[in-house]
Design an enzyme around this catalytic site. Structure first.
Site, PDB file in Angstrom:
ATOM      1  N   HIS A  84      -5.585  -0.904   2.225  1.00  0.00           N
ATOM      2  CA  HIS A  84      -5.914   0.401   2.789  1.00  0.00           C
ATOM      3  C   HIS A  84      -5.053   0.662   3.997  1.00  0.00           C
ATOM      4  CE1 HIS A  84      -8.013   1.028   6.719  1.00  0.00           C
ATOM      5  NE2 HIS A  84      -7.829  -0.256   6.777  1.00  0.00           N
TER       6      HIS A  84
ATOM      7  N   HIS B 266      -9.338   0.770  -1.522  1.00  0.00           N
ATOM      8  CA  HIS B 266      -9.300   1.330  -0.177  1.00  0.00           C
ATOM      9  C   HIS B 266     -10.675   1.112   0.440  1.00  0.00           C
ATOM     10  CE1 HIS B 266      -5.593   3.211  -1.307  1.00  0.00           C
ATOM     11  NE2 HIS B 266      -5.542   3.984  -0.239  1.00  0.00           N
TER      12      HIS B 266
ATOM     13  N   LYS C  30      -7.167  16.631   4.488  1.00  0.00           N
ATOM     14  CA  LYS C  30      -5.830  17.057   4.914  1.00  0.00           C
ATOM     15  C   LYS C  30      -4.764  16.106   4.377  1.00  0.00           C
ATOM     16  CE  LYS C  30      -7.095  19.521   9.133  1.00  0.00           C
ATOM     17  NZ  LYS C  30      -6.863  19.654  10.587  1.00  0.00           N
TER      18      LYS C  30
ATOM     19  N   LYS D 216      -1.309  16.855   1.571  1.00  0.00           N
ATOM     20  CA  LYS D 216       0.095  16.537   1.808  1.00  0.00           C
ATOM     21  C   LYS D 216       0.830  16.159   0.522  1.00  0.00           C
ATOM     22  CE  LYS D 216      -0.026  17.205   6.228  1.00  0.00           C
ATOM     23  NZ  LYS D 216       0.769  18.265   6.866  1.00  0.00           N
ATOM     24  N   TYR D 217       0.080  15.951  -0.571  1.00  0.00           N
ATOM     25  CA  TYR D 217       0.727  15.666  -1.845  1.00  0.00           C
ATOM     26  C   TYR D 217       1.134  16.942  -2.578  1.00  0.00           C
ATOM     27  CZ  TYR D 217      -0.505  10.764  -1.376  1.00  0.00           C
ATOM     28  OH  TYR D 217      -0.595   9.472  -0.939  1.00  0.00           O
TER      29      TYR D 217
ATOM     30  N   HIS E  49       0.848  -1.197   0.000  1.00  0.00           N
ATOM     31  CA  HIS E  49       0.000   0.000   0.000  1.00  0.00           C
ATOM     32  C   HIS E  49       0.876   1.235   0.000  1.00  0.00           C
ATOM     33  CE1 HIS E  49      -2.331   3.325   1.695  1.00  0.00           C
ATOM     34  NE2 HIS E  49      -3.332   2.782   1.035  1.00  0.00           N
TER      35      HIS E  49
ATOM     36  N   ASN F 236      -4.850  14.464   1.547  1.00  0.00           N
ATOM     37  CA  ASN F 236      -4.643  14.793   0.140  1.00  0.00           C
ATOM     38  C   ASN F 236      -3.761  16.012  -0.034  1.00  0.00           C
ATOM     39  OD1 ASN F 236      -5.532  13.054  -1.757  1.00  0.00           O
ATOM     40  ND2 ASN F 236      -7.522  14.005  -2.104  1.00  0.00           N
TER      41      ASN F 236
ATOM     42  N   GLU G 199     -11.568   3.049   5.970  1.00  0.00           N
ATOM     43  CA  GLU G 199     -10.783   4.101   6.609  1.00  0.00           C
ATOM     44  C   GLU G 199     -11.675   5.048   7.398  1.00  0.00           C
ATOM     45  OE1 GLU G 199      -6.922   4.959   3.900  1.00  0.00           O
ATOM     46  OE2 GLU G 199      -8.828   5.364   2.942  1.00  0.00           O
TER      47      GLU G 199
END
EC number: 3.5.4.6
Length: 718
Positions: free
Chosen positions: A617, A595, A397, A401-402, A326, A399, A598
């Site tokens: 996931h 996934h 949040k 981080k990309y 993953h 996402n 979560e």
């Protein structure tokens, strides 16, 4: 399961399901469950139906009193006494088959654990498998004796066992049709004799073996001939026709797919199952018992397992194969690696044209100037691509981080395959990560690349990126993730309906399978793709319950996003058809590994239970090397060396590595359950541990099969 292209036209391998009165009642119950889930999502308590608290249902006073009354009534019942006697006889036979004694182990009591075990004996088509005479040390076993070991009334036990067995049969049906994996030992206990006589590779997905050292991994000359089939989408699913005449007559090539009505009934049965009181009580108690049983096993056998590992030459945790199953390709490098690469490109090629905006070419220096930053001042903290505690259960949040330094411009430049540079920077970083994996020798990964479904050109562009930049690595296999963002594309008028998104995702794959000669690059790339993932924020609220009355994808024109279960069904259905077509051609097949679980509701888990090979996931709380993740896990959960090696072995089994690679890394019989499928010389997993897992699984499955046998015997004696 009914199989068709048009409800009245396509040949079916199974008769179409007749909706019974019971099925209709189950459907109504499922709708109530869904309505309850919606209410609980609003109150942030969506997991309450699935997570059973310690004091519920067995700890509550009223529940205990009801249970006691039922037990007293059972004791007075003559019929129940007969059933208990019958069941006790069945259980005694099962236990005698399952629990081997010291005399069952052929060879010396302390035989070398590296010897290969022999084939287990099965006494009949529907009889239970018995542990084989494996050459391995004796260990201390934990057993429970008595009338029956369910801990609940016999009536509730039989009801729970019957429901669980039905759920397993439903899952097996969907796994088999899509060439997903299903445990053979479970099939045997469910009464399917073919599971024992099947060839080693039957039922396994087809993954393309890696090219030999002297072979070119980018060779485009082995494309099979064109079949001249035609492909047409109907109701969100692609159908294959032998020729134009067959298309006009609506007679598709016989490739299976799940009938929607059957699928929704099956989904309703699983939804109803998770609200069934006896089943929840049974599962809750069995899980608690199994947790305690493993703790006792560790206490009694930890030193024996450690002794096995010490006697295993050469192999330890650091040189067993392990796969990161993953990981997103855009996050496969750690943050220090990304920072170092950004600084390096700025220092060596600041005046290189890297983008174009409104016809004006932009250099790398100008990109950073527009962001008012100097790469020299960047740090790991200012880069801010580390998924910390604040991202847990927060996909929005997570996402973000990309986006390095919060700038989408840098993400487009460094972490995308389609940009002005043709994804060169991204390819260079991925190749650096691949070289590190190859140097470590024992680490592999399955990075995810995105296909969005906004255009059919995404697939050939991705394949071209892979080949032009020579991204292949023997230590990498690729998963395609499909973000569930139809609503965004629809709101921007990029797609007319959801069916067009599905067509953009799957039609290029069908075309490359039917006519590889005209799609050589994509045909080559698909050799190294092993599965599909479905990704996005699971916590997004949807008040639409997927059913056979839901709008078909070609008429889903709303800007509202379809629910999670809708996405999964249509992805699974197209993957099933595609896999069967590719299997006919002798090409590799794909797994569905979405996934799930979560942040979404329990209905997501039900959909994945039916359609997924496995759930890939997990929130990436740490972006570090794979070895460091194991080290952290060992510290947090106090894992032993045997635990870590068992996790590593499971990661290889779950992965998309080919049959030949798994034989090399895990042993020739890796696909078999129990000690027979373990070669300690390669895995460093103690045979004692494997025997414990196998016998425990057999015991749990025997509870289900014995309950069904007891019911059959009771019916015959009436």
């Amino acid at each position: 399961m009914a199989l068709s292209s048009e409800p009245a036209e396509m040949p079916r391998q199974f008769p179409k399901l007749n909706i019974s009165e019971v099925d209709e009642q189950v459907r109504l119950l499922a709708e109530k469950v869904f309505a309850k889930v919606l209410r609980e999502e609003d109150s942030k308590d969506a997991l309450s139906l699935f997570t059973v608290p310690e004091d519920c249902p067995i700890g509550q006073k009223e529940a205990k009193e009801r249970e006691l009354q039922k037990e007293l009534a059972e004791q007075k019942s003559v019929e129940t006494a007969k059933r208990k006697k019958s069941f006790k006889m069945i259980r005694s036979q099962s236990l005698s088959l399952q629990m081997p004694t010291q005399q069952d182990w052929k060879g010396p009591p302390a035989a070398s654990p590296v010897m290969s075990p022999t084939t287990p004996v099965v006494t009949g088509a529907t009889s239970q498998p018995t542990p084989a005479p494996y050459a391995m040390p004796e260990f201390q076993r934990v057993t429970i004796s008595g009338d029956y070991c369910a801990g609940i009334t016999l009536e509730d036990y039989e009801q729970a066992a019957k429901s669980l067995a039905k759920a397993l049969m439903i899952r097996e049906k969907y796994a088999r049709l899509a060439y997903h994996r299903f445990p053979r030992i479970t099939s045997q206990y469910l009464g399917h004799p073919r599971a024992d006589t099947a060839s080693p590779e039957e039922g396994l997905p087809d993954f393309h073996p890696p090219p030999l050292p002297q072979e070119d991994p980018y060779c485009l000359d082995d494309a099979p001939p064109n079949l001249d089939y035609l492909v047409h989408m109907q109701g969100g699913i692609l159908f294959v026709y032998d020729n134009k005449k067959m298309l006009e007559r609506q007679e598709p090539h016989s490739l299976p797919y799940p009938d929607l009505e059957t699928y929704t009934v099956d989904m309703s049965h699983i939804l109803a199952l998770i609200t069934d009181g006896p089943t929840k009580t049974y599962c809750h108690r069995r899980l608690n018992f199994l947790e305690s049983k493993f703790s006792l096993h560790e206490m009694l056998n930890e030193m024996s397992e450690f002794k096995e590992l010490k006697s295993n030459p050469h192999r330890d945790f650091y040189n067993v194969r392990k796969v990161d199953t993953h990981i997103h390709a855009a996050a496969c490098m750690n943050q220090k690696h990304l920072l170092r690469f950004i600084k390096h490109t700025y220092q060596t090629e600041p005046d290189r044209t890297v983008a174009e905006k409104r016809g004006q070419k932009i250099t790398l220096r100008q990109v950073f100037d527009s962001l008012h930053m100097d790469p020299y001042d960047l740090t790991v903290d200012s880069l801010d691509v580390h998924a910390g505690r604040q991202t847990f259960h927060r996909f929005d949040k997570f996402n973000s981080k990309y986006n390095p330094v919060g700038a989408s411009e840098l993400r487009d430049l460094y972490l995308k395959t389609e940009n002005y540079l043709g994804g060169e920077y991204f390819a260079r970083m991925v190749k650096e990560v691949a070289r590190e994996l190859e140097e470590s020798k024992y680490q592999y990964s399955e990075p995810r690349l995105s296909i969005y479904g906004r255009s059919p050109e995404e697939w050939p562009n991705l394949a071209r990126w892979f080949i032009q930049h020579k991204v292949y690595s023997p230590n990498m296999r690729w998963i395609i993730q499909v973000p569930r963002i139809y609503d965004i594309f629809r709101s921007k008028k990029l797609l007319p309906n959801f069916g067009k998104m599905l067509e953009n995702i799957f039609l290029p794959l069908f075309e490359a399978t039917i006519n590889p000669q005209d799609h050589r690059e994509l045909h080559l790339f698909l050799k190294y793709v092993t599965g599909f993932d479905s990704v996005d924020d699971e916590s997004k609220h949807s008040d639409h319950m997927f059913s056979d009355k839901s709008p078909s994808p070609d008429v889903w024109t709303s800007e509202q996003n379809p629910p999670y279960s809708y996405y999964l069904y249509y992805m699974y259905a197209n993957i099933m058809v595609l896999n069967n077509l590719r299997r006919e051609r002798g090409l590799s097949t794909f797994l569905f590994r979405p996934h799930c679980g979560e942040a979404g509701s329990i209905t997501h888990l039900v959909s994945a239970f039916l359609t997924a090979d496995n759930i890939s996931h997990g929130l990436l709380l740490k972006k570090e090397a794979l070895m460091e993740e194991y080290a952290i896990a060992a510290q947090v959960w106090k894992l032993s060396t045997c635990d870590l090696c068992e996790i590593a072995r499971n990661s290889v089994l779950q992965s998309g590595l080919s049959h030949q690679e798994k034989q090399k890394f895990l042993g020739q019989n890796y696909y078999k359950e129990g000690p027979e499928g373990n070669d300690i010389r390669k895995t460093n997993v103690a045979q004692i541990r494997m025997a414990f897992r196998y016998e425990t699984l057999c015991n749990e499955l025997s509870f289900l099969s014995d309950a069904m046998k007891s019911e059959e015997i009771t019916a015959l004696t009436k």
